[in-house]
Design a protein around this motif. Structure first.
Motif, PDB file in Angstrom:
ATOM      1  N   ILE A 231      38.065  40.933  13.990  1.00  0.00           N
ATOM      2  CA  ILE A 231      39.386  40.534  13.503  1.00  0.00           C
ATOM      3  C   ILE A 231      40.401  40.508  14.634  1.00  0.00           C
ATOM      4  CG2 ILE A 231      41.301  41.264  12.012  1.00  0.00           C
ATOM      5  CD1 ILE A 231      39.136  42.261  10.025  1.00  0.00           C
ATOM      6  N   ARG A 232      40.311  41.466  15.538  1.00  0.00           N
ATOM      7  CA  ARG A 232      41.268  41.491  16.651  1.00  0.00           C
ATOM      8  C   ARG A 232      41.133  40.228  17.516  1.00  0.00           C
ATOM      9  NH1 ARG A 232      42.243  46.418  21.026  1.00  0.00           N
ATOM     10  NH2 ARG A 232      43.478  45.206  22.510  1.00  0.00           N
ATOM     11  N   GLU A 233      39.920  39.823  17.800  1.00  0.00           N
ATOM     12  CA  GLU A 233      39.717  38.623  18.608  1.00  0.00           C
ATOM     13  C   GLU A 233      40.215  37.374  17.870  1.00  0.00           C
ATOM     14  OE1 GLU A 233      36.113  35.949  20.571  1.00  0.00           O
ATOM     15  OE2 GLU A 233      35.670  37.956  19.796  1.00  0.00           O
ATOM     16  N   ALA A 234      39.882  37.272  16.582  1.00  0.00           N
ATOM     17  CA  ALA A 234      40.324  36.117  15.788  1.00  0.00           C
ATOM     18  C   ALA A 234      41.843  36.097  15.655  1.00  0.00           C
ATOM     19  CB  ALA A 234      39.664  36.150  14.411  1.00  0.00           C
ATOM     20  N   LEU A 235      42.440  37.267  15.534  1.00  0.00           N
ATOM     21  CA  LEU A 235      43.893  37.374  15.427  1.00  0.00           C
ATOM     22  C   LEU A 235      44.562  36.814  16.679  1.00  0.00           C
ATOM     23  CD1 LEU A 235      46.439  38.522  13.993  1.00  0.00           C
ATOM     24  CD2 LEU A 235      45.934  40.713  15.117  1.00  0.00           C
ATOM     25  N   ALA A 236      44.067  37.197  17.848  1.00  0.00           N
ATOM     26  CA  ALA A 236      44.639  36.705  19.099  1.00  0.00           C
ATOM     27  C   ALA A 236      44.537  35.186  19.196  1.00  0.00           C
ATOM     28  CB  ALA A 236      43.930  37.362  20.280  1.00  0.00           C
ATOM     29  N   ARG A 237      43.426  34.635  18.729  1.00  0.00           N
ATOM     30  CA  ARG A 237      43.258  33.172  18.756  1.00  0.00           C
ATOM     31  C   ARG A 237      44.176  32.484  17.745  1.00  0.00           C
ATOM     32  NH1 ARG A 237      37.308  31.985  17.598  1.00  0.00           N
ATOM     33  NH2 ARG A 237      38.019  29.835  17.936  1.00  0.00           N
TER      34      ARG A 237
ATOM     35  N   LEU B 177      49.418  46.265  21.007  1.00  0.00           N
ATOM     36  CA  LEU B 177      49.965  44.943  20.751  1.00  0.00           C
ATOM     37  C   LEU B 177      48.909  43.888  21.073  1.00  0.00           C
ATOM     38  CD1 LEU B 177      53.573  45.338  22.192  1.00  0.00           C
ATOM     39  CD2 LEU B 177      52.953  44.970  19.792  1.00  0.00           C
ATOM     40  N   VAL B 178      48.687  42.982  20.122  1.00  0.00           N
ATOM     41  CA  VAL B 178      47.763  41.870  20.328  1.00  0.00           C
ATOM     42  C   VAL B 178      48.589  40.613  20.551  1.00  0.00           C
ATOM     43  CG1 VAL B 178      45.942  40.455  19.312  1.00  0.00           C
ATOM     44  CG2 VAL B 178      45.969  42.931  18.920  1.00  0.00           C
ATOM     45  N   ALA B 179      48.455  40.026  21.713  1.00  0.00           N
ATOM     46  CA  ALA B 179      49.203  38.826  22.080  1.00  0.00           C
ATOM     47  C   ALA B 179      48.340  37.589  21.852  1.00  0.00           C
ATOM     48  CB  ALA B 179      49.640  38.919  23.543  1.00  0.00           C
ATOM     49  N   PRO B 180      48.942  36.401  21.833  1.00  0.00           N
ATOM     50  CA  PRO B 180      48.140  35.173  21.731  1.00  0.00           C
ATOM     51  C   PRO B 180      47.097  35.101  22.844  1.00  0.00           C
ATOM     52  CG  PRO B 180      50.462  34.687  21.397  1.00  0.00           C
ATOM     53  CD  PRO B 180      50.385  36.115  21.846  1.00  0.00           C
ATOM     54  N   ALA B 181      45.932  34.557  22.506  1.00  0.00           N
ATOM     55  CA  ALA B 181      44.812  34.510  23.443  1.00  0.00           C
ATOM     56  C   ALA B 181      45.039  33.526  24.588  1.00  0.00           C
ATOM     57  CB  ALA B 181      43.529  34.150  22.696  1.00  0.00           C
ATOM     58  N   GLU B 182      45.984  32.616  24.423  1.00  0.00           N
ATOM     59  CA  GLU B 182      46.280  31.625  25.453  1.00  0.00           C
ATOM     60  C   GLU B 182      47.785  31.555  25.671  1.00  0.00           C
ATOM     61  OE1 GLU B 182      44.629  27.896  24.233  1.00  0.00           O
ATOM     62  OE2 GLU B 182      42.699  28.781  23.663  1.00  0.00           O
ATOM     63  N   GLN B 183      48.169  30.839  26.716  1.00  0.00           N
ATOM     64  CA  GLN B 183      49.586  30.628  26.995  1.00  0.00           C
ATOM     65  C   GLN B 183      50.236  29.879  25.831  1.00  0.00           C
ATOM     66  OE1 GLN B 183      51.053  31.759  29.800  1.00  0.00           O
ATOM     67  NE2 GLN B 183      53.100  31.027  29.299  1.00  0.00           N
ATOM     68  N   THR B 184      51.412  30.330  25.397  1.00  0.00           N
ATOM     69  CA  THR B 184      52.146  29.683  24.309  1.00  0.00           C
ATOM     70  C   THR B 184      53.568  29.375  24.756  1.00  0.00           C
ATOM     71  OG1 THR B 184      52.750  31.863  23.413  1.00  0.00           O
ATOM     72  CG2 THR B 184      50.793  30.805  22.477  1.00  0.00           C
ATOM     73  N   PRO B 185      54.253  28.467  24.056  1.00  0.00           N
ATOM     74  CA  PRO B 185      55.621  28.105  24.461  1.00  0.00           C
ATOM     75  C   PRO B 185      56.552  29.310  24.470  1.00  0.00           C
ATOM     76  CG  PRO B 185      54.764  26.514  22.882  1.00  0.00           C
ATOM     77  CD  PRO B 185      53.782  27.636  22.928  1.00  0.00           C
ATOM     78  N   ARG B 186      57.401  29.375  25.473  1.00  0.00           N
ATOM     79  CA  ARG B 186      58.449  30.392  25.541  1.00  0.00           C
ATOM     80  C   ARG B 186      59.738  29.704  25.112  1.00  0.00           C
ATOM     81  NH1 ARG B 186      54.119  32.729  26.269  1.00  0.00           N
ATOM     82  NH2 ARG B 186      53.836  34.476  27.712  1.00  0.00           N
TER      83      ARG B 186
ATOM     84  N   TYR C 190      50.070  29.835  15.833  1.00  0.00           N
ATOM     85  CA  TYR C 190      51.111  30.539  15.071  1.00  0.00           C
ATOM     86  C   TYR C 190      51.930  31.446  15.999  1.00  0.00           C
ATOM     87  CZ  TYR C 190      48.938  29.219  10.584  1.00  0.00           C
ATOM     88  OH  TYR C 190      48.456  28.531   9.500  1.00  0.00           O
ATOM     89  N   TYR C 191      52.245  30.958  17.188  1.00  0.00           N
ATOM     90  CA  TYR C 191      52.862  31.812  18.212  1.00  0.00           C
ATOM     91  C   TYR C 191      54.202  32.430  17.809  1.00  0.00           C
ATOM     92  CZ  TYR C 191      55.618  27.651  19.440  1.00  0.00           C
ATOM     93  OH  TYR C 191      56.462  26.570  19.404  1.00  0.00           O
ATOM     94  N   PRO C 192      55.013  31.819  16.890  1.00  0.00           N
ATOM     95  CA  PRO C 192      56.253  32.523  16.513  1.00  0.00           C
ATOM     96  C   PRO C 192      56.010  33.894  15.891  1.00  0.00           C
ATOM     97  CG  PRO C 192      56.420  30.209  15.915  1.00  0.00           C
ATOM     98  CD  PRO C 192      54.988  30.453  16.317  1.00  0.00           C
ATOM     99  N   LEU C 193      54.848  34.091  15.261  1.00  0.00           N
ATOM    100  CA  LEU C 193      54.553  35.390  14.647  1.00  0.00           C
ATOM    101  C   LEU C 193      54.367  36.492  15.685  1.00  0.00           C
ATOM    102  CD1 LEU C 193      52.076  34.401  11.776  1.00  0.00           C
ATOM    103  CD2 LEU C 193      54.550  34.694  11.677  1.00  0.00           C
ATOM    104  N   ALA C 194      54.131  36.097  16.937  1.00  0.00           N
ATOM    105  CA  ALA C 194      53.997  37.085  18.008  1.00  0.00           C
ATOM    106  C   ALA C 194      55.334  37.382  18.674  1.00  0.00           C
ATOM    107  CB  ALA C 194      53.003  36.579  19.063  1.00  0.00           C
ATOM    108  N   GLY C 195      56.415  36.774  18.164  1.00  0.00           N
ATOM    109  CA  GLY C 195      57.734  36.961  18.750  1.00  0.00           C
ATOM    110  C   GLY C 195      58.506  38.103  18.116  1.00  0.00           C
ATOM    111  N   ARG C 196      59.813  38.107  18.350  1.00  0.00           N
ATOM    112  CA  ARG C 196      60.702  39.145  17.825  1.00  0.00           C
ATOM    113  C   ARG C 196      61.971  38.501  17.280  1.00  0.00           C
ATOM    114  NH1 ARG C 196      56.596  41.214  18.581  1.00  0.00           N
ATOM    115  NH2 ARG C 196      56.070  43.145  19.680  1.00  0.00           N
ATOM    116  N   LEU C 197      62.493  39.099  16.205  1.00  0.00           N
ATOM    117  CA  LEU C 197      63.739  38.608  15.615  1.00  0.00           C
ATOM    118  C   LEU C 197      64.935  39.105  16.396  1.00  0.00           C
ATOM    119  CD1 LEU C 197      63.225  39.064  11.755  1.00  0.00           C
ATOM    120  CD2 LEU C 197      62.959  36.988  13.115  1.00  0.00           C
TER     121      LEU C 197
END
Length: 449
Positions: free
Chosen positions: A66-72, A18-27, A77-84
């Protein structure tokens, strides 16, 4: 066309991570629109990009870049790292907790040249180059799953294959491309994406109270007749053939169009031709209702107030409908007239009416019987996805069509034939006994007079 002589190969996948956002994002919890969460959106749409080796990138691992750029990219685009999650009334929301997107590295002993001059979907052996999730009773759930799956497969020539699968509930084709281009910009050294993403889903919420103002044939079964044979034919009895509509074929269609419709768009001409030929080939009864359903994109329309950077679903299915007898008797001109009328019907009010219907009817799946559903991805810009290795050799859908029933849904994409002529390619799936008749119908409609 794609090579049919690929050597035997095995893709060696690593362990998915799992690749998470590279920085803190809104919860937080973000609500999808009432267009996003219809039953017809609850699947993963897949795409593939094939890249040759780049001498300037010798020794650089594309998967790591690509993995590093994806995390950034997942920071804005932090909603894409979430779950439905599904709430009352089958309403979908995204729990944004930075859970991450699924990513896997892979290797294969092939070169970019081994794939030949692949120009149109399906991509050869695409199953090997996209990362699938677990299915339940043959169905791939979207609830509480990663919203994006990515596989980067390194080739022995120094090139690579980028395969992605997006949950269609959260992005449409232009929205997915917007995100991929953000990853590309970051991979190429940009400090931030050039387009700031906008959620904006509230503009496609149902009105209160919901009041659908159009008939929306796309969500009701067509009249008359037995079950469509396209829905009952075994997969092994389906033939799959790509049809190319180049300058000669388009010229032939224009010659057969009524004078006042001879300037119809390429999409309108090809869609009308295929609908007409397909109806004749499948042998529907004269009184059976047949339909052509196609995606009408709301982007760029003055009456649709989309915010810049919107990456959700911004389209509706519009429907041209008549009986098989009337369609075949009316010919290309009649089919064109119906296609044009359906195309012009999609307005902002129409989109809100779709949202209203979704709420009132439990977010139904669109009708499939005696219906041909097409999506034109010719202008999506797949080949322009450049991670720093140059333009893709192939960029586009992984499959010929995606959706609940093979052969009911198709993509129109741009391609070149053996003469270097550019045209529209449509990968057609039909029962084997209908394919020859369809080919004859299309040849008759496209032959220059």
């Amino acid at each position: 066309m794609a090579s049919s002589l690929l050597p035997a190969f095995t893709v060696r996948r690593g362990e998915p991570v799992l690749v998470a956002p590279a920085e803190q994002t809104p919860r937080e919890t973000k609500t999808l629109s009432d267009i996003d969460d219809g039953e017809g959106m609850r699947f993963y749409s897949s795409g593939i990009h094939l890249y040759r080796a780049n001498p300037d990138k010798q020794g650089v691992d594309p998967a790591a870049v690509i993995r590093e750029a994806l995390a950034r990219a997942l920071v804005p685009y932090y909603p894409l790292a979430g779950r439905l999650r599904e709430e009352a009334g089958r309403k979908l929301v995204v729990d944004c907790e930075a859970q991450g997107v699924m990513f896997v590295e892979a290797d294969v002993d092939l070169t970019a040249a081994d794939f030949g001059d692949v120009q149109s979907p399906p991509f050869p052996c695409f199953e090997q180059f996209i990362l699938e999730s677990t299915t339940v009773a043959g169905v791939e759930p979207v609830i509480d799953r990663p919203l994006l799956y990515i596989q980067v497969t390194r080739l022995k020539c120094g090139g690579f294959i980028f395969g992605q699968r997006f949950c269609h509930c959260v992005v449409d084709a232009p929205g997915g491309m917007q995100f991929e281009k953000a990853v590309c910009e970051l991979a190429c050294g940009a400090a931030a994406p050039s387009i700031t993403p906008a959620w904006g889903r509230e503009m496609f919420m149902a009105r209160q109270p919901p009041q659908p103002s159009y008939p929306h044939l796309e969500y009701s079964e067509p009249a008359g007749g037995a079950v469509d044979r396209m829905l009952t034919t075994a997969p092994g009895d389906i033939a799959r053939v790509p049809f190319f509509f180049g300058p000669r074929e388009i010229a032939g269609l224009r010659q057969r169009a009524p004078p006042h419709m001879s300037r119809s768009s390429r999409f309108e001409l090809v869609a009308a031709c295929i609908w007409l030929g397909r109806t004749a080939a499948l042998g529907y009864g004269a009184d059976e209702e047949v339909r052509l359903s196609f995606i009408v994109n709301a982007r760029g329309r003055r009456d649709v107030p989309l915010p810049e950077g919107f990456y959700g679903n911004a389209f509706a299915y519009s429907v041209a409908a008549t009986t098989a007898g009337e369609l075949c008797a009316g010919g290309l001109g009649y089919a064109l007239e119906l296609v044009k009328k359906a195309k012009s019907a999609v307005t902002y009010d129409y989109l809100l009416s779709v949202a209203d219907l979704m709420v009132l009817r439990g977010r139904p799946l669109f009708a499939l019987s005696r219906t041909y559903i097409v999506s034109d991805v010719s202008h999506a810009g797949f080949k322009s996805v450049d991670f720093g290795w140059g333009e893709a050799v192939y960029g586009g859908p992984a499959k010929g069509g995606e959706g609940p029933i093979p052969g009911v849904t198709n993509y129109f994409s741009r391609s070149k034939n053996g003469k270097g002529e550019e045209g529209t390619v449509v990968p057609i799936s039909l029962p084997k006994d209908a394919m020859e008749k369809f080919q004859l119908e299309v040849e008759g409609l496209t032959a220059e007079i």
